[in-house]
Design a protein around this motif. Structure first.
Motif, short mmCIF file in Angstrom:
data_model
loop_
_atom_site.label_atom_id
_atom_site.label_comp_id
_atom_site.label_asym_id
_atom_site.label_seq_id
_atom_site.Cartn_x
_atom_site.Cartn_y
_atom_site.Cartn_z
N PHE A 32 0.80 -1.22 0.00
CA PHE A 32 0.00 0.00 0.00
C PHE A 32 0.83 1.28 0.00
CE2 PHE A 32 -2.94 -3.11 1.92
CZ PHE A 32 -3.90 -3.07 0.93
N ASP A 33 2.04 1.25 0.54
CA ASP A 33 2.83 2.48 0.63
C ASP A 33 3.93 2.57 -0.42
OD1 ASP A 33 1.31 3.28 2.73
OD2 ASP A 33 2.74 2.72 4.28
N VAL A 34 4.25 1.46 -1.08
CA VAL A 34 5.32 1.49 -2.07
C VAL A 34 4.81 1.09 -3.45
CG1 VAL A 34 7.56 0.53 -2.70
CG2 VAL A 34 7.07 1.04 -0.31
N ALA A 35 4.26 -0.10 -3.56
CA ALA A 35 3.90 -0.64 -4.87
C ALA A 35 2.72 0.09 -5.51
CB ALA A 35 3.60 -2.13 -4.76
N ALA A 36 1.68 0.36 -4.75
CA ALA A 36 0.49 1.01 -5.32
C ALA A 36 0.79 2.42 -5.85
CB ALA A 36 -0.63 1.03 -4.31
N PRO A 37 1.51 3.27 -5.11
CA PRO A 37 1.82 4.60 -5.68
C PRO A 37 2.73 4.52 -6.91
CG PRO A 37 2.05 4.67 -3.31
CD PRO A 37 1.85 3.24 -3.68
N ARG A 38 3.66 3.58 -6.92
CA ARG A 38 4.52 3.44 -8.10
C ARG A 38 3.71 2.98 -9.31
NH1 ARG A 38 10.01 0.44 -5.99
NH2 ARG A 38 10.74 2.14 -4.69
N LYS A 39 2.80 2.05 -9.08
CA LYS A 39 1.96 1.55 -10.16
C LYS A 39 1.09 2.67 -10.71
CE LYS A 39 -1.25 -2.22 -11.07
NZ LYS A 39 -1.97 -3.35 -10.48
N LYS A 40 0.54 3.51 -9.84
CA LYS A 40 -0.30 4.62 -10.27
C LYS A 40 0.52 5.67 -11.02
CE LYS A 40 -3.50 8.10 -8.55
NZ LYS A 40 -3.06 9.08 -9.49
N ALA A 41 1.72 5.96 -10.53
CA ALA A 41 2.57 6.95 -11.20
C ALA A 41 2.98 6.46 -12.58
CB ALA A 41 3.80 7.23 -10.35
#
Length: 68
Positions: A32-41
């Motif tokens: 939730f704090d690393v993979a999801a924001p990277r995927k969204k970016a």
């Protein structure tokens, strides 16, 4: 003096219980704090990405030696 018996500390399976908690916590943090924001970016970047425009800018800047 009255002495009350102290409860014995839990020693058996203590490592397994702590690891179970730590592994779930670190996996949740990673997701939730690393993979999801990277995927969204990454999705936001490639939504409007024009590879030919980027290639032309790099070609004009002289990055490629074979494409003039």
């Amino acid at each position: 003096m009255t002495s009350s018996a102290l409860t014995k500390p839990q020693v058996r399976d203590l490592l397994a219980k702590r690891l179970r908690f730590c592994i779930h916590g670190s996996c949740s943090f990673c997701k939730f704090d690393v993979a999801a924001p990277r995927k969204k970016a990454r999705a936001d970047f490639y939504r409007n990405y024009d590879s030919m425009k980027d290639f032309e800018e790099m070609r004009k800047a002289g990055i490629f030696q074979s494409a003039k």
